[in-house]
Write a protein that holds these residues in place. Structure first.
Motif, PDB file in Angstrom:
ATOM      1  N   MET A   1       0.828  -1.188   0.000  1.00  0.00           N
ATOM      2  CA  MET A   1       0.000   0.000   0.000  1.00  0.00           C
ATOM      3  C   MET A   1       0.873   1.253   0.000  1.00  0.00           C
ATOM      4  SD  MET A   1      -3.480   0.785   0.736  1.00  0.00           S
ATOM      5  CE  MET A   1      -4.385   0.991   2.205  1.00  0.00           C
ATOM      6  N   GLY A   2       2.071   1.171   0.527  1.00  0.00           N
ATOM      7  CA  GLY A   2       2.957   2.315   0.565  1.00  0.00           C
ATOM      8  C   GLY A   2       3.366   2.777  -0.825  1.00  0.00           C
ATOM      9  N   LYS A   3       3.539   1.826  -1.737  1.00  0.00           N
ATOM     10  CA  LYS A   3       3.913   2.169  -3.114  1.00  0.00           C
ATOM     11  C   LYS A   3       2.783   2.915  -3.808  1.00  0.00           C
ATOM     12  CE  LYS A   3       7.264  -1.482  -3.936  1.00  0.00           C
ATOM     13  NZ  LYS A   3       7.626  -2.611  -4.775  1.00  0.00           N
ATOM     14  N   GLU A   4       1.524   2.505  -3.545  1.00  0.00           N
ATOM     15  CA  GLU A   4       0.382   3.191  -4.159  1.00  0.00           C
ATOM     16  C   GLU A   4       0.323   4.644  -3.716  1.00  0.00           C
ATOM     17  OE1 GLU A   4      -3.502   1.472  -3.948  1.00  0.00           O
ATOM     18  OE2 GLU A   4      -2.726  -0.505  -4.434  1.00  0.00           O
ATOM     19  N   LYS A   5       0.545   4.879  -2.438  1.00  0.00           N
ATOM     20  CA  LYS A   5       0.504   6.255  -1.929  1.00  0.00           C
ATOM     21  C   LYS A   5       1.623   7.084  -2.538  1.00  0.00           C
ATOM     22  CE  LYS A   5      -2.004   5.656   2.319  1.00  0.00           C
ATOM     23  NZ  LYS A   5      -2.135   6.066   3.695  1.00  0.00           N
ATOM     24  N   ASP A   6       2.804   6.471  -2.710  1.00  0.00           N
ATOM     25  CA  ASP A   6       3.919   7.176  -3.333  1.00  0.00           C
ATOM     26  C   ASP A   6       3.584   7.538  -4.775  1.00  0.00           C
ATOM     27  OD1 ASP A   6       5.382   6.989  -1.002  1.00  0.00           O
ATOM     28  OD2 ASP A   6       6.536   5.240  -1.663  1.00  0.00           O
ATOM     29  N   MET A   7       2.966   6.599  -5.509  1.00  0.00           N
ATOM     30  CA  MET A   7       2.603   6.862  -6.906  1.00  0.00           C
ATOM     31  C   MET A   7       1.520   7.939  -6.980  1.00  0.00           C
ATOM     32  SD  MET A   7       2.701   3.110  -8.702  1.00  0.00           S
ATOM     33  CE  MET A   7       1.821   3.711 -10.101  1.00  0.00           C
ATOM     34  N   ASP A   8       0.544   7.873  -6.064  1.00  0.00           N
ATOM     35  CA  ASP A   8      -0.509   8.887  -6.033  1.00  0.00           C
ATOM     36  C   ASP A   8       0.084  10.271  -5.802  1.00  0.00           C
ATOM     37  OD1 ASP A   8      -2.379   6.905  -6.393  1.00  0.00           O
ATOM     38  OD2 ASP A   8      -3.037   6.878  -4.288  1.00  0.00           O
ATOM     39  N   LYS A   9       1.002  10.370  -4.851  1.00  0.00           N
ATOM     40  CA  LYS A   9       1.623  11.655  -4.539  1.00  0.00           C
ATOM     41  C   LYS A   9       2.458  12.141  -5.724  1.00  0.00           C
ATOM     42  CE  LYS A   9       4.011  14.354  -1.195  1.00  0.00           C
ATOM     43  NZ  LYS A   9       3.682  15.572  -1.883  1.00  0.00           N
ATOM     44  N   GLU A  10       3.203  11.229  -6.329  1.00  0.00           N
ATOM     45  CA  GLU A  10       4.035  11.589  -7.474  1.00  0.00           C
ATOM     46  C   GLU A  10       3.178  12.081  -8.647  1.00  0.00           C
ATOM     47  OE1 GLU A  10       7.149   9.438 -10.535  1.00  0.00           O
ATOM     48  OE2 GLU A  10       6.860   8.591  -8.527  1.00  0.00           O
ATOM     49  N   LEU A  11       2.093  11.365  -8.923  1.00  0.00           N
ATOM     50  CA  LEU A  11       1.199  11.758 -10.006  1.00  0.00           C
ATOM     51  C   LEU A  11       0.540  13.100  -9.698  1.00  0.00           C
ATOM     52  CD1 LEU A  11      -0.071  11.015 -12.687  1.00  0.00           C
ATOM     53  CD2 LEU A  11      -1.831   9.776 -11.439  1.00  0.00           C
ATOM     54  N   SER A  12       0.114  13.270  -8.472  1.00  0.00           N
ATOM     55  CA  SER A  12      -0.501  14.534  -8.055  1.00  0.00           C
ATOM     56  C   SER A  12       0.478  15.696  -8.223  1.00  0.00           C
ATOM     57  CB  SER A  12      -0.954  14.427  -6.605  1.00  0.00           C
ATOM     58  OG  SER A  12      -1.467  15.638  -6.156  1.00  0.00           O
ATOM     59  N   ASP A  13       1.725  15.477  -7.834  1.00  0.00           N
ATOM     60  CA  ASP A  13       2.741  16.520  -7.978  1.00  0.00           C
ATOM     61  C   ASP A  13       3.017  16.838  -9.445  1.00  0.00           C
ATOM     62  OD1 ASP A  13       2.994  16.687  -5.240  1.00  0.00           O
ATOM     63  OD2 ASP A  13       4.797  15.429  -5.148  1.00  0.00           O
ATOM     64  N   MET A  14       3.005  15.814 -10.305  1.00  0.00           N
ATOM     65  CA  MET A  14       3.271  16.037 -11.724  1.00  0.00           C
ATOM     66  C   MET A  14       2.153  16.851 -12.370  1.00  0.00           C
ATOM     67  SD  MET A  14       4.998  12.458 -13.126  1.00  0.00           S
ATOM     68  CE  MET A  14       3.520  12.045 -13.937  1.00  0.00           C
ATOM     69  N   LEU A  15       0.919  16.602 -11.957  1.00  0.00           N
ATOM     70  CA  LEU A  15      -0.225  17.267 -12.585  1.00  0.00           C
ATOM     71  C   LEU A  15      -0.585  18.601 -11.952  1.00  0.00           C
ATOM     72  CD1 LEU A  15      -2.503  14.180 -13.188  1.00  0.00           C
ATOM     73  CD2 LEU A  15      -1.077  15.385 -14.842  1.00  0.00           C
ATOM     74  N   ARG A  16       0.035  18.943 -10.858  1.00  0.00           N
ATOM     75  CA  ARG A  16      -0.265  20.205 -10.189  1.00  0.00           C
ATOM     76  C   ARG A  16       0.064  21.370 -11.132  1.00  0.00           C
ATOM     77  NH1 ARG A  16       1.847  19.634  -5.026  1.00  0.00           N
ATOM     78  NH2 ARG A  16      -0.217  18.916  -4.511  1.00  0.00           N
ATOM     79  N   GLY A  17      -0.906  22.227 -11.327  1.00  0.00           N
ATOM     80  CA  GLY A  17      -0.711  23.394 -12.175  1.00  0.00           C
ATOM     81  C   GLY A  17      -1.038  23.163 -13.640  1.00  0.00           C
ATOM     82  N   VAL A  18      -1.318  21.916 -14.021  1.00  0.00           N
ATOM     83  CA  VAL A  18      -1.668  21.622 -15.408  1.00  0.00           C
ATOM     84  C   VAL A  18      -3.166  21.880 -15.582  1.00  0.00           C
ATOM     85  CG1 VAL A  18      -1.782  19.843 -17.188  1.00  0.00           C
ATOM     86  CG2 VAL A  18       0.134  19.877 -15.595  1.00  0.00           C
ATOM     87  N   PRO A  19      -3.567  22.656 -16.584  1.00  0.00           N
ATOM     88  CA  PRO A  19      -4.994  22.916 -16.773  1.00  0.00           C
ATOM     89  C   PRO A  19      -5.752  21.635 -17.136  1.00  0.00           C
ATOM     90  CG  PRO A  19      -3.686  24.002 -18.487  1.00  0.00           C
ATOM     91  CD  PRO A  19      -2.735  23.335 -17.559  1.00  0.00           C
ATOM     92  N   PRO A  20      -6.991  21.483 -16.627  1.00  0.00           N
ATOM     93  CA  PRO A  20      -7.765  20.266 -16.900  1.00  0.00           C
ATOM     94  C   PRO A  20      -7.982  19.998 -18.391  1.00  0.00           C
ATOM     95  CG  PRO A  20      -8.829  21.560 -15.188  1.00  0.00           C
ATOM     96  CD  PRO A  20      -7.702  22.379 -15.725  1.00  0.00           C
ATOM     97  N   GLN A  21      -7.945  21.032 -19.216  1.00  0.00           N
ATOM     98  CA  GLN A  21      -8.119  20.843 -20.656  1.00  0.00           C
ATOM     99  C   GLN A  21      -6.934  20.107 -21.266  1.00  0.00           C
ATOM    100  OE1 GLN A  21      -8.211  23.786 -19.104  1.00  0.00           O
ATOM    101  NE2 GLN A  21     -10.242  24.643 -19.394  1.00  0.00           N
ATOM    102  N   SER A  22      -5.806  20.112 -20.582  1.00  0.00           N
ATOM    103  CA  SER A  22      -4.587  19.493 -21.113  1.00  0.00           C
ATOM    104  C   SER A  22      -4.394  18.057 -20.643  1.00  0.00           C
ATOM    105  CB  SER A  22      -3.363  20.307 -20.695  1.00  0.00           C
ATOM    106  OG  SER A  22      -3.453  21.601 -21.236  1.00  0.00           O
ATOM    107  N   ILE A  23      -5.254  17.574 -19.756  1.00  0.00           N
ATOM    108  CA  ILE A  23      -5.128  16.222 -19.227  1.00  0.00           C
ATOM    109  C   ILE A  23      -6.146  15.337 -19.938  1.00  0.00           C
ATOM    110  CG2 ILE A  23      -5.300  14.773 -17.175  1.00  0.00           C
ATOM    111  CD1 ILE A  23      -4.675  17.304 -15.525  1.00  0.00           C
TER     112      ILE A  23
END
Length: 59
Positions: A1-23
């Motif tokens: 479960m620790g790996k999932e949380k790390d991936m969630d945080k990493e993905l969240s950090d990567m997408l921060r600031g990206v407009p929803p139209q670009s995802i």
């Protein structure tokens, strides 16, 4: 479960600031839609469900 949380945080950090139209996202093999379009569609579906009359009520 620790790996999932790390991936969630990493993905969240990567997408921060990206407009929803670009995802772009795709579910169940359907063509990809922008996150903004998907959210708008979900809101419309929820709104339509609220408008439906209940079956157990007499009209």
């Amino acid at each position: 479960m620790g790996k999932e949380k790390d991936m969630d945080k990493e993905l969240s950090d990567m997408l921060r600031g990206v407009p929803p139209q670009s995802i772009l996202i795709s579910f169940d093999g359907k063509p990809a839609k922008s996150l903004a379009d998907y959210a708008k569609e979900q809101q419309e579906t929820a709104r339509q469900k609220k408008r439906r009359p209940r079956d157990d009520r007499e009209r």
